[in-house]
Design an enzyme around this catalytic site. Sequence first.
Site, PDB file in Angstrom:
ATOM      1  N   GLY A 141       1.043  -1.287  -0.301  1.00 58.81           N
ATOM      2  CA  GLY A 141       0.136   0.053  -0.280  1.00 58.81           C
ATOM      3  C   GLY A 141       0.941   1.210  -0.125  1.00 58.81           C
ATOM      4  O   GLY A 141       1.803   0.688   0.153  1.00 58.81           O
ATOM      5  N   THR A 178      -3.562  -2.410   7.406  1.00 59.71           N
ATOM      6  CA  THR A 178      -2.621  -1.510   5.889  1.00 59.71           C
ATOM      7  C   THR A 178      -3.494  -0.552   5.750  1.00 59.71           C
ATOM      8  O   THR A 178      -2.225   0.617   5.352  1.00 59.71           O
ATOM      9  CB  THR A 178      -1.833  -2.111   4.662  1.00 59.71           C
ATOM     10  N   HIS A 181      -2.879   2.434   8.527  1.00 60.92           N
ATOM     11  CA  HIS A 181      -1.955   2.714   8.690  1.00 60.92           C
ATOM     12  C   HIS A 181      -1.566   4.015   7.104  1.00 60.92           C
ATOM     13  O   HIS A 181      -1.413   4.798   7.605  1.00 60.92           O
ATOM     14  CB  HIS A 181      -0.133   2.043   7.973  1.00 60.92           C
ATOM     15  N   GLU A 182      -2.021   3.429   5.785  1.00 58.26           N
ATOM     16  CA  GLU A 182      -2.044   4.124   4.797  1.00 58.26           C
ATOM     17  C   GLU A 182      -2.972   5.853   4.870  1.00 58.26           C
ATOM     18  O   GLU A 182      -2.949   5.997   4.605  1.00 58.26           O
ATOM     19  CB  GLU A 182      -2.009   3.622   3.294  1.00 58.26           C
ATOM     20  N   TRP A 193       9.370   6.220  14.054  1.00 55.81           N
ATOM     21  CA  TRP A 193      10.656   6.022  14.577  1.00 55.81           C
ATOM     22  C   TRP A 193      11.651   6.855  13.634  1.00 55.81           C
ATOM     23  O   TRP A 193      12.563   7.131  13.548  1.00 55.81           O
ATOM     24  CB  TRP A 193      10.650   4.575  13.291  1.00 55.81           C
TER      25      TRP A 193
END
Length: 202
Positions: A141, A178, A181-182, A193
């Site tokens: 993705g 996914t 997240h996207e 991070w």
Amino acid sequence: MCVKDWELNKNAFFGSSVNPIIIPVVVHVIHFGGPENISKAQILDQIRILNEDFRRLNADTINTPAAFQGAAGDANVEFRMAQKDPNGNCTDGILRIYSPLTFNARNNVKALSYWPRNNYLNMWVVSSIENTGGLQGDVIGFAQFPGTGTAATDGVVIKHDFMGGIGTAAGSGNNGRTATHEVGHWLNLRHIWGDATCGNDF
């Protein structure tokens, strides 16, 4: 009844009101007659997962790391399948486009079918995504961050077998995360991070 238009402001709406912000979603299924032509049930399963994750209603909130317990919360955002198309006609928010561009897709698939970003979150479902990053493995993705790219490419592209948690995605073990997240990237969240200033995820 069709949903009203919604003027998208992706940079400044989290927690902005008591009532949740409703984001109409249009899903463009780009397929070549294969398993990437996923069912409506699979698409709706992904919308359910997005809502659970962004409202913090998902069953696995108990697994939130201790360091994030104090910050985790309801983003006050809900995703719903579009009920009105750009011309004002009622729709279920799912479009199916037959094209070989579903293979090794990138932004090229977006020209096949697109609705204005100021009223919709565009999601494209494809068979496979071209890996342009030079790293090993499949791309499952990608999203366009606010303020980048053009209006006509704004949205999220998801590999079909990572869209939702049923149907072709049942074996991924990803449980629709996914897209969570996207869509976070689409709303201007970075990776925690460190790919933003000093590790700030915005």
